[in-house]
Design a protein around this motif. Structure first.
Motif, PDB file in Angstrom:
ATOM      1  N   GLU A   1       0.824  -1.202   0.000  1.00 44.46           N
ATOM      2  CA  GLU A   1       0.000   0.000   0.000  1.00 44.46           C
ATOM      3  C   GLU A   1       0.866   1.262   0.000  1.00 44.46           C
ATOM      4  N   PRO A   2       0.282   2.421  -0.310  1.00 44.96           N
ATOM      5  CA  PRO A   2       1.028   3.676  -0.165  1.00 44.96           C
ATOM      6  C   PRO A   2       1.483   3.870   1.275  1.00 44.96           C
ATOM      7  N   PHE A   3       2.474   4.725   1.448  1.00 47.50           N
ATOM      8  CA  PHE A   3       2.966   5.014   2.801  1.00 47.50           C
ATOM      9  C   PHE A   3       1.828   5.579   3.653  1.00 47.50           C
ATOM     10  N   GLY A   4       1.763   5.102   4.891  1.00 43.84           N
ATOM     11  CA  GLY A   4       0.730   5.561   5.818  1.00 43.84           C
ATOM     12  C   GLY A   4      -0.287   4.473   6.085  1.00 43.84           C
ATOM     13  N   ASP A   5      -1.193   4.741   6.971  1.00 38.66           N
ATOM     14  CA  ASP A   5      -2.204   3.763   7.371  1.00 38.66           C
ATOM     15  C   ASP A   5      -3.511   4.034   6.632  1.00 38.66           C
ATOM     16  N   VAL A   6      -3.489   3.795   5.322  1.00 38.06           N
ATOM     17  CA  VAL A   6      -4.637   4.127   4.484  1.00 38.06           C
ATOM     18  C   VAL A   6      -5.889   3.377   4.944  1.00 38.06           C
ATOM     19  N   TRP A   7      -5.732   2.119   5.295  1.00 40.33           N
ATOM     20  CA  TRP A   7      -6.894   1.313   5.648  1.00 40.33           C
ATOM     21  C   TRP A   7      -7.355   1.555   7.085  1.00 40.33           C
ATOM     22  N   ASP A   8      -6.586   2.298   7.821  1.00 36.39           N
ATOM     23  CA  ASP A   8      -6.975   2.683   9.183  1.00 36.39           C
ATOM     24  C   ASP A   8      -7.685   4.039   9.161  1.00 36.39           C
ATOM     25  N   THR A   9      -7.093   4.978   8.478  1.00 35.81           N
ATOM     26  CA  THR A   9      -7.686   6.321   8.400  1.00 35.81           C
ATOM     27  C   THR A   9      -8.781   6.413   7.345  1.00 35.81           C
ATOM     28  N   MET A  10      -8.741   5.493   6.357  1.00 37.77           N
ATOM     29  CA  MET A  10      -9.643   5.520   5.199  1.00 37.77           C
ATOM     30  C   MET A  10      -9.501   6.839   4.431  1.00 37.77           C
ATOM     31  N   GLN A  11      -8.311   7.412   4.499  1.00 37.13           N
ATOM     32  CA  GLN A  11      -7.995   8.633   3.765  1.00 37.13           C
ATOM     33  C   GLN A  11      -6.876   8.320   2.767  1.00 37.13           C
TER      34      GLN A  11
END
Length: 440
Positions: free
Chosen positions: A96-106
């Motif tokens: 996934e892209p850097f960061g917690d995309v699936w946590d923030t949903m952003q």
């Protein structure tokens, strides 16, 4: 079968479709608030569309699969990764892209995705093994947009959705169904928000109907029937996309990946593969597969299954079960054999039995092409097929089957009779011979 999946897997809404060239389109919906025009998220089936966009660029000379992405897209890191490896999930780039995309949903926008690409990890050496990467496919989508002078979504609309007539497939749906997370311990279904995944869109953003996706799956399996003029992509290129690049599980070796396509070989003695992709997004699961090869398989057979549950894996199994059921219970009509023209006089002396490497082969003429198969090969294994080389009447190129790409050269005696052949440089003679020329 659809009712059973909806009931037993507790899917709030399920939409399925079967496309085949010799029957009317079949669609079926079960559950609350769903009809044939309802749009559900397809998730990673989106990747098959992005893959076709990449191959369009390759065929038009805008890129090569061996190109490093930095040649076409300004990246702060990982620019050495090649287009082909990224397309087949062999780049080793993190999922996934850097960061917690699936946590923030952003999800980031394109500028943010590229700005923080240097913080994404290379988790495996490129080419080592299959490692699924939404990030890699997203980058390829934006690479295509840059080459075409637009966004990924604009290019998709212009190059695939409009010309192929997929009018119910969209980045932003007009008739969306709500997706749900179904409670494991009760009958409660919690609605999931319809999140826009921004720059990750080329990997997972699209919505569609089962009818549209069944047609798309049929195209991936039988492009010659679905797109005879190559308006979207040439049949040869779609077939190239189906060539296995890697196995997806290095223990079972039960599934493979081509150029953007999932490949499910089917058991049995025939060469049959289900080609397509599965998809998952919050509140949704989907599968769209076409069937290539095998006796009884209708032309342009494709199946799609989309459900508004993020927990019912049976939604993704249903396409394979439906494909098998179609062939078992309503196989393609058997076309009658009809006589055809003789082989050209120049090549009649090639027909019959030949020996090579100590094994016997039969050479024959069908549908205007020279064929060859081992006498010992199973009857359902496809033959090798040859096409004459322009300007060299006694040289053929193997276009499919055994030794694809290799030359077949004919040698004639003084009377013009073919007395010897060389296929991939191996000598073929009318009688059995050892490698030192000894005749049995």
């Amino acid at each position: 079968m659809a009712r059973q999946v909806q009931s037993e897997a507790r899917v709030p809404a399920l939409s399925v479709a079967v496309h085949r060239a010799d029957r009317p389109l079949w669609t079926f919906q079960v559950g609350a608030g769903v009809d044939a025009g309802s749009q559900l998220r397809m998730g990673s089936i989106t990747k098959t569309f992005t893959a076709v966009l990449v191959m369009q660029c390759r065929d038009e000379g805008l890129l090569d699969l061996d190109d490093q992405i930095a040649r076409h897209l300004p990246v702060k890191a990982h620019g050495e990764l090649t287009v082909g490896r990224m397309l087949s999930h062999l780049s080793g780039l993190q999922r996934e892209p850097f960061g917690d995309v699936w946590d923030t949903m952003q999800a980031p926008d394109v500028e943010g995705l590229l700005a923080r690409l240097d913080r994404a990890e290379q988790v495996l050496r490129p080419g080592l093994r299959f490692h699924y990467s939404n990030l890699a496919i997203a980058l390829l989508g934006h690479l295509v947009g840059r080459l075409r002078g637009g966004t990924w979504a604009e290019v998709l609309q212009d190059r695939i959705l409009d010309p192929f007539g997929l009018h119910d497939t969209a980045v932003t749906p007009e008739r969306p169904i709500t997706g749900y997370q179904v409670d494991a311990w009760s009958d409660y279904a919690h609605p999931e928000p319809p999140t826009d995944f921004g720059a990750v869109g080329p990997a997972a953003q699209l919505w569609s109907t089962a009818a549209d996706l069944a047609r798309w799956a049929a195209f991936l399996a039988d492009p010659r029937e679905m797109d005879p003029n190559g308006t979207v992509l040439s049949a040869a290129t779609v077939e190239e996309m189906r060539v296995p690049q890697v196995v997806t599980e290095d223990v079972l070796w039960a599934r493979g990946f081509g150029l953007g396509l999932v490949l499910h070989p089917r058991p049995g003695g025939e060469r049959i593969v289900h080609v397509g992709h599965d998809g998952a997004m919050p509140g949704f699961l989907a599968g769209a597969y076409g069937r290539a090869g095998g006796s009884g398989t209708p032309r342009a057979l494709g199946v799609a299954s989309l459900g508004s549950s993020g927990t019912a894996g049976e939604i993704c199994e249903l396409p394979h079960e439906l494909l098998e059921a179609v062939v078992e219970h309503d196989p393609a009509d058997i076309a009658p054999w009809v006589p055809g023209p003789q082989a050209p006089p120049r090549y009649r002396a090639v027909l019959g039995r030949w020996w090579g490497e100590g094994f016997e082969y039969a050479f024959s003429w069908h549908d205007g092409m020279l064929h060859a198969r081992s006498i010992d090969a199973p009857g359902k294994r496809p033959p090798a097929v040859f096409a004459p080389v322009d300007g060299e009447p006694d040289v053929f190129r193997t276009v499919s089957g055994r030794e694809a790409g290799e030359l077949l050269r004919l040698t004639r005696d003084a009377d013009g009779i073919v007395v010897r052949m060389h296929w991939a440089t191996y000598r073929f003679t009318r009688g059995q011979e050892a490698f030192d020329g000894h005749q049995f």
